[in-house]
Design a protein around this motif. Structure first.
Motif, PDB file in Angstrom:
ATOM      1  N   GLU A 151       0.845  -1.033   0.139  1.00 40.66           N
ATOM      2  CA  GLU A 151      -0.082  -0.032  -0.059  1.00 40.66           C
ATOM      3  C   GLU A 151       0.878   1.128  -0.101  1.00 40.66           C
ATOM      4  OE1 GLU A 151      -2.660  -0.383   3.323  1.00 40.66           O
ATOM      5  OE2 GLU A 151      -3.955  -2.076   2.475  1.00 40.66           O
ATOM      6  N   GLY A 152       0.422   2.443  -0.663  1.00 45.00           N
ATOM      7  CA  GLY A 152       1.332   3.448  -1.024  1.00 45.00           C
ATOM      8  C   GLY A 152       2.494   3.320  -2.051  1.00 45.00           C
ATOM      9  N   PHE A 154       4.269   3.384  -5.550  1.00 48.77           N
ATOM     10  CA  PHE A 154       4.153   3.912  -6.880  1.00 48.77           C
ATOM     11  C   PHE A 154       5.222   3.363  -7.828  1.00 48.77           C
ATOM     12  CE2 PHE A 154       5.500   7.121 -10.270  1.00 48.77           C
ATOM     13  CZ  PHE A 154       4.037   7.214 -10.771  1.00 48.77           C
ATOM     14  N   THR A 165       1.119  -0.185  -8.755  1.00 54.16           N
ATOM     15  CA  THR A 165       0.906   1.011  -8.080  1.00 54.16           C
ATOM     16  C   THR A 165      -0.474   1.006  -7.348  1.00 54.16           C
ATOM     17  OG1 THR A 165       2.206   2.313  -9.657  1.00 54.16           O
ATOM     18  CG2 THR A 165       0.749   3.474  -8.608  1.00 54.16           C
ATOM     19  N   HIS A 166      -0.373   1.598  -6.254  1.00 51.58           N
ATOM     20  CA  HIS A 166      -1.601   1.277  -5.139  1.00 51.58           C
ATOM     21  C   HIS A 166      -2.615   2.695  -5.452  1.00 51.58           C
ATOM     22  CE1 HIS A 166      -3.324   1.792  -1.046  1.00 51.58           C
ATOM     23  NE2 HIS A 166      -3.762   0.549  -1.515  1.00 51.58           N
ATOM     24  N   LYS A 167      -2.122   3.466  -5.608  1.00 47.71           N
ATOM     25  CA  LYS A 167      -3.331   4.688  -5.826  1.00 47.71           C
ATOM     26  C   LYS A 167      -4.407   4.477  -6.657  1.00 47.71           C
ATOM     27  CE  LYS A 167      -3.428   9.903  -5.435  1.00 47.71           C
ATOM     28  NZ  LYS A 167      -2.236  11.023  -5.506  1.00 47.71           N
ATOM     29  N   TYR A 170      -5.063   6.721  -9.646  1.00 51.21           N
ATOM     30  CA  TYR A 170      -4.060   6.284 -10.825  1.00 51.21           C
ATOM     31  C   TYR A 170      -4.615   5.151 -11.517  1.00 51.21           C
ATOM     32  CZ  TYR A 170      -0.479   9.566  -8.868  1.00 51.21           C
ATOM     33  OH  TYR A 170       0.056  10.660  -8.244  1.00 51.21           O
ATOM     34  N   ARG A 171      -5.094   4.093 -10.948  1.00 53.62           N
ATOM     35  CA  ARG A 171      -5.492   2.873 -11.265  1.00 53.62           C
ATOM     36  C   ARG A 171      -6.983   2.995 -11.967  1.00 53.62           C
ATOM     37  NH1 ARG A 171      -3.268  -1.408  -8.933  1.00 53.62           N
ATOM     38  NH2 ARG A 171      -5.113  -2.634  -8.863  1.00 53.62           N
ATOM     39  N   GLN A 212       9.516   4.708   0.146  1.00 51.53           N
ATOM     40  CA  GLN A 212       8.484   4.812  -0.692  1.00 51.53           C
ATOM     41  C   GLN A 212       8.778   6.450  -0.891  1.00 51.53           C
ATOM     42  OE1 GLN A 212       4.721   3.762   0.749  1.00 51.53           O
ATOM     43  NE2 GLN A 212       4.878   1.725  -0.275  1.00 51.53           N
ATOM     44  N   GLU A 214       6.504   8.587  -3.491  1.00 46.66           N
ATOM     45  CA  GLU A 214       5.144   9.412  -3.667  1.00 46.66           C
ATOM     46  C   GLU A 214       4.276   9.345  -2.613  1.00 46.66           C
ATOM     47  OE1 GLU A 214       2.574  10.689  -7.112  1.00 46.66           O
ATOM     48  OE2 GLU A 214       4.654  10.406  -6.612  1.00 46.66           O
ATOM     49  N   ALA A 215       4.578   8.215  -1.726  1.00 47.71           N
ATOM     50  CA  ALA A 215       3.611   8.217  -0.474  1.00 47.71           C
ATOM     51  C   ALA A 215       3.952   8.974   0.514  1.00 47.71           C
ATOM     52  CB  ALA A 215       3.600   6.721  -0.079  1.00 47.71           C
ATOM     53  N   THR A 388       2.387  14.479  -0.634  1.00 43.77           N
ATOM     54  CA  THR A 388       0.998  13.925   0.103  1.00 43.77           C
ATOM     55  C   THR A 388       0.532  15.593   0.810  1.00 43.77           C
ATOM     56  OG1 THR A 388       1.676  13.508   2.265  1.00 43.77           O
ATOM     57  CG2 THR A 388       1.996  11.844   0.624  1.00 43.77           C
TER      58      THR A 388
END
Length: 427
Positions: A151-152, A154, A165-167, A170-171, A212, A214-215, A388
């Motif tokens: 989770e989190g 990228f 990728t978790h977000k 985006y998905r 990470q 991006e997170a 974030t």
């Protein structure tokens, strides 16, 4: 019209100033709106600084999102690119070149790769992670359909990398994505062990970032990667480390997993790289470690037109040469520790703390006002990233000095204590 304006095709106003509004208007009519309107139109750079079309100077504390490891217009890097382009610019991968081969050998050496290890050169981090996804499918086959991520995470925006990728934002516009990916809670060792305890023989591999980005610049907890290595080895799964952002000296080691508290001597099966590898020139790599590496992606099973081209390889070799010649790994370590301590030492009520390694740092705020702070920073001549709502990401060039970084400290110290108080506390 200035020389810079002549070389970039700028228009000017009657007063002789650059027509910045005109550039922005042209951008909105010519460039696809995937990034929104540009915050500024930048025209040149030198060291850790960039200048916009208005002539304003900015301290680039984002480094093109951890890309410009040597800053802008570094003479050694630009000379290497120019010399190679003037000698041999591109050939297909039907042929090898000295720079391509040497770059692969250098990466294997920096990783302390065991015999049999191999490198696949790419153009970007997303492409490297796309290759890693295909490699996992080849390794697992239909008997091992599960791929674990966090989770989190990228890992990129191409379809395979996006599947990792978790977000959700985006998905979701591109679903259905390649299947089989399961997301585990970040840094939760119990969840990791449970994922292997139930159907571990069906896991093709685990893909993680040691830090990470991006997170919110989140390093994995101490001991987590060592446990991941043990579990993947026990169940015949591959451990893939995405060092696209954290690799190539960004954290003060060549690779973040080489820090004792992060990796503890872990030897992964696959490492993906890009960003700082080329110092601004597009180049990435997938490095497969171990005796079976050569067969994980066999002949005809993957390819790239531009990956490993002579100019990109020359750029990467130049970056590594400068990092070693100028002692930049030690500088990144020292400057990062100093900057972290100085930001925390401000005692500002908006700053909850700083996390990260080397010059990949996240300034954690006490309120979700990172975007507001970043906008104020830009007006003050500083480029930072609100990755974030509560975290400002810093990933400046390795050549940044303490005096230059002092501009950030002065800016943070001058922020109003009640900035964004009406926003409330972070959820």
């Amino acid at each position: 019209m200035t020389p810079a304006a002549l070389t970039t095709g700028m228009t000017t106003t009657t007063a002789g100033d650059v027509d910045v509004a005109g550039w922005t208007d042209r951008y909105t009519h010519a460039v696809m709106d995937t990034f929104g309107p540009p915050q500024r139109v930048l025209v040149r750079g030198e060291g850790p600084y960039v200048w916009d079309a208005d002539g304003r100077r900015y301290l680039d504390l984002l480094g093109g999102i951890a890309v410009n490891s040597l800053g802008h217009a570094h003479p050694t890097l630009t000379a290497a690119i120019s010399a190679q382009l003037g000698t041999l610019g591109h050939v297909s991968n039907f042929f090898g070149t000295p720079t391509q081969i040497t770059l692969a050998e250098r990466l294997l050496g920096l990783l302390g790769a065991p015999a049999g290890s191999r490198v696949f050169l790419t153009n970007s981090g997303a492409e490297a992670n796309e290759a890693a996804f295909k490699l996992l499918r080849r390794h697992g086959g239909p008997e091992r359909p599960r791929v674990l991520a966090l989770e989190g995470a990228f890992h990129g925006r191409t379809m395979g990398a996006l599947a990792l990728t978790h977000k959700a934002a985006y998905r979701e516009p591109f679903e259905p994505l390649p299947g089989g990916v399961e997301f585990l809670p970040f840094g939760d060792l119990d969840a990791l062990e449970a994922a292997f305890a139930t159907g571990g023989a069906q896991v093709a591999g685990l893909v993680v970032e040691p830090v990470q980005g991006e997170a919110g610049v989140r390093p994995l907890p101490a001991g987590w990667l060592a446990a991941a290595r043990r579990l993947t080895a026990e169940h015949g799964a591959l451990l893939v480390l995405d060092e696209v952002q954290s690799g190539m000296g960004r954290t003060g080691r060549w690779f973040a997993h080489q820090h004792p508290h992060l990796g503890g001597g872990v030897v992964p099966d696959v490492v993906t790289l890009a960003k700082g590898l080329g110092g601004g020139f597009p180049v990435g790599a997938l490095v497969a470690l171990g005796e079976h590496a050569a067969t994980l992606l066999g002949r005809g099973q993957h390819g790239t037109t531009f990956g490993g081209n002579p100019v990109a390889a020359a750029a990467a070799l130049a970056v590594m040469g400068v990092v070693e010649r100028d002692g930049l790994l030690a500088h990144v370590t020292d400057l990062g520790a100093w900057l972290r301590a100085e930001v925390q030492g401000l005692g500002h009520p908006l700053v909850a703390g700083v996390r990260g390694e080397g010059l990949l740092l996240g300034v954690v705020l006490t309120r979700p006002v990172a975007a507001l702070v970043a906008a104020r920073a830009l007006e003050a001549g500083l480029i930072v990233n609100p990755c974030t709502p509560e975290v400002l990401r810093l990933a400046p060039p390795y050549v940044l000095t303490r005096d230059q970084a002092g501009d950030l400290l002065a800016f943070l110290a001058g922020l109003p204590a009640d900035l964004g108080a009406d926003v409330g506390d972070p959820a």
